[in-house]
Design a protein around this motif. Structure first.
Motif, short mmCIF file in Angstrom:
data_model
loop_
_atom_site.label_atom_id
_atom_site.label_comp_id
_atom_site.label_asym_id
_atom_site.label_seq_id
_atom_site.Cartn_x
_atom_site.Cartn_y
_atom_site.Cartn_z
N GLY A 139 -41.34 -32.72 37.18
CA GLY A 139 -40.37 -33.60 37.93
C GLY A 139 -39.47 -34.44 37.13
N ILE A 140 -39.38 -34.10 35.91
CA ILE A 140 -38.48 -34.91 35.11
C ILE A 140 -37.17 -34.10 34.35
CG2 ILE A 140 -40.03 -36.54 34.57
CD1 ILE A 140 -40.75 -35.14 32.09
N SER A 141 -36.43 -34.66 33.61
CA SER A 141 -35.35 -33.95 32.80
C SER A 141 -35.70 -33.56 31.69
CB SER A 141 -33.96 -34.95 32.80
OG SER A 141 -34.45 -35.87 32.00
N GLN A 142 -35.22 -32.50 30.96
CA GLN A 142 -35.62 -31.85 29.83
C GLN A 142 -35.34 -32.93 28.78
OE1 GLN A 142 -33.20 -30.97 26.81
NE2 GLN A 142 -35.12 -30.61 25.86
N PRO A 143 -34.37 -33.78 28.68
CA PRO A 143 -34.39 -34.87 27.60
C PRO A 143 -35.43 -36.02 27.74
CG PRO A 143 -32.18 -34.65 28.46
CD PRO A 143 -33.11 -33.75 29.33
N THR A 144 -36.00 -36.13 28.97
CA THR A 144 -37.07 -37.07 29.10
C THR A 144 -38.49 -36.36 28.52
OG1 THR A 144 -36.16 -38.20 30.96
CG2 THR A 144 -38.52 -38.21 30.72
N LEU A 145 -38.60 -35.26 28.88
CA LEU A 145 -39.49 -34.32 28.29
C LEU A 145 -39.60 -34.44 26.75
CD1 LEU A 145 -42.01 -32.40 29.03
CD2 LEU A 145 -40.59 -30.60 28.28
N ASN A 146 -38.60 -34.17 26.24
CA ASN A 146 -38.23 -34.19 24.73
C ASN A 146 -38.60 -35.53 24.10
OD1 ASN A 146 -37.51 -32.74 22.08
ND2 ASN A 146 -35.84 -34.20 22.31
N ARG A 147 -38.45 -36.63 24.87
CA ARG A 147 -38.79 -37.81 24.40
C ARG A 147 -40.46 -38.03 24.32
NH1 ARG A 147 -33.97 -39.22 26.74
NH2 ARG A 147 -35.04 -39.87 28.89
N LEU A 148 -40.79 -37.52 25.55
CA LEU A 148 -42.38 -37.56 25.67
C LEU A 148 -43.09 -36.84 24.63
CD1 LEU A 148 -42.98 -37.23 29.67
CD2 LEU A 148 -43.30 -39.32 28.20
N LEU A 149 -42.50 -35.48 24.37
CA LEU A 149 -43.13 -34.76 23.37
C LEU A 149 -43.02 -35.44 22.00
CD1 LEU A 149 -41.86 -31.11 24.34
CD2 LEU A 149 -44.17 -31.96 24.39
N ASN A 150 -41.99 -36.05 21.65
CA ASN A 150 -41.54 -36.52 20.12
C ASN A 150 -42.78 -37.75 20.00
OD1 ASN A 150 -39.57 -34.74 19.21
ND2 ASN A 150 -37.77 -36.13 20.08
N SER A 151 -42.85 -38.64 21.19
CA SER A 151 -43.73 -39.81 21.13
C SER A 151 -44.96 -39.27 21.04
CB SER A 151 -43.31 -40.46 22.25
OG SER A 151 -44.24 -41.57 22.26
N ALA A 152 -45.35 -38.47 21.68
CA ALA A 152 -46.79 -37.84 21.69
C ALA A 152 -47.34 -37.33 20.34
CB ALA A 152 -47.02 -36.78 22.61
N ARG A 153 -46.21 -36.69 19.87
CA ARG A 153 -46.60 -36.01 18.57
C ARG A 153 -46.54 -36.78 17.56
NH1 ARG A 153 -42.53 -30.82 19.94
NH2 ARG A 153 -43.75 -29.61 21.03
N LYS A 154 -45.86 -37.95 17.44
CA LYS A 154 -45.97 -38.90 16.37
C LYS A 154 -47.11 -39.86 16.53
CE LYS A 154 -43.37 -43.01 14.56
NZ LYS A 154 -42.24 -43.77 14.74
N LYS A 155 -47.62 -39.87 17.78
CA LYS A 155 -48.85 -40.74 17.91
C LYS A 155 -50.11 -39.67 17.42
CE LYS A 155 -47.40 -43.40 21.79
NZ LYS A 155 -47.54 -43.76 23.29
N ILE A 156 -50.12 -38.61 17.65
CA ILE A 156 -51.08 -37.68 17.18
C ILE A 156 -51.22 -37.64 15.81
CG2 ILE A 156 -51.87 -35.26 17.47
CD1 ILE A 156 -50.93 -35.14 20.24
N ALA A 157 -49.98 -37.45 15.10
CA ALA A 157 -49.91 -37.38 13.58
C ALA A 157 -50.12 -38.60 13.08
CB ALA A 157 -48.76 -37.04 12.95
#
Length: 99
Positions: free
Chosen positions: A60-78
């Motif tokens: 229920g979000i925009s693609q740019p918002t999903l992209n920001r979530l993915l980038n943030s999550a991947r950075k934290k996991i790394a």
């Protein structure tokens, strides 16, 4: 004035909410906190292999918002993997959605 965050849809809260490196006492570890929305974004995109537009629509979000979530999550996991930190999954602004 900051715009209020839009509620994001997730299908289930994670069963396991804490990961830590083996052999290191918990009291000696730093933590990285992953929000439930970041967890859901990773699950939809990386585990289920959905296109970003479909994963965003599911949440229920925009693609740019999903992209920001993915980038943030991947950075934290790394950061957790490279730095030997624990990962705690909690919090966020989300609503549970039935499949």
């Amino acid at each position: 004035m900051v715009r209020p965050r839009k509620c994001r849809f997730v299908f289930a809260e994670p069963d396991v909410t804490y990961f830590k490196p083996r052999g290191v006492p918990l009291r000696e570890l730093d933590e990285v906190e992953l929000s439930v929305e970041e967890f859901e974004a990773i699950r939809l995109k990386d585990l289920e292999g959905k296109e970003q537009t479909k994963a965003a629509k599911t949440m229920g979000i925009s693609q740019p918002t999903l992209n920001r979530l993915l980038n943030s999550a991947r950075k934290k996991i790394a950061e957790a993997l490279v730095g030997g930190k624990a990962i705690k999954i909690k919090g966020g602004v989300y609503s549970l959605k039935k499949r």
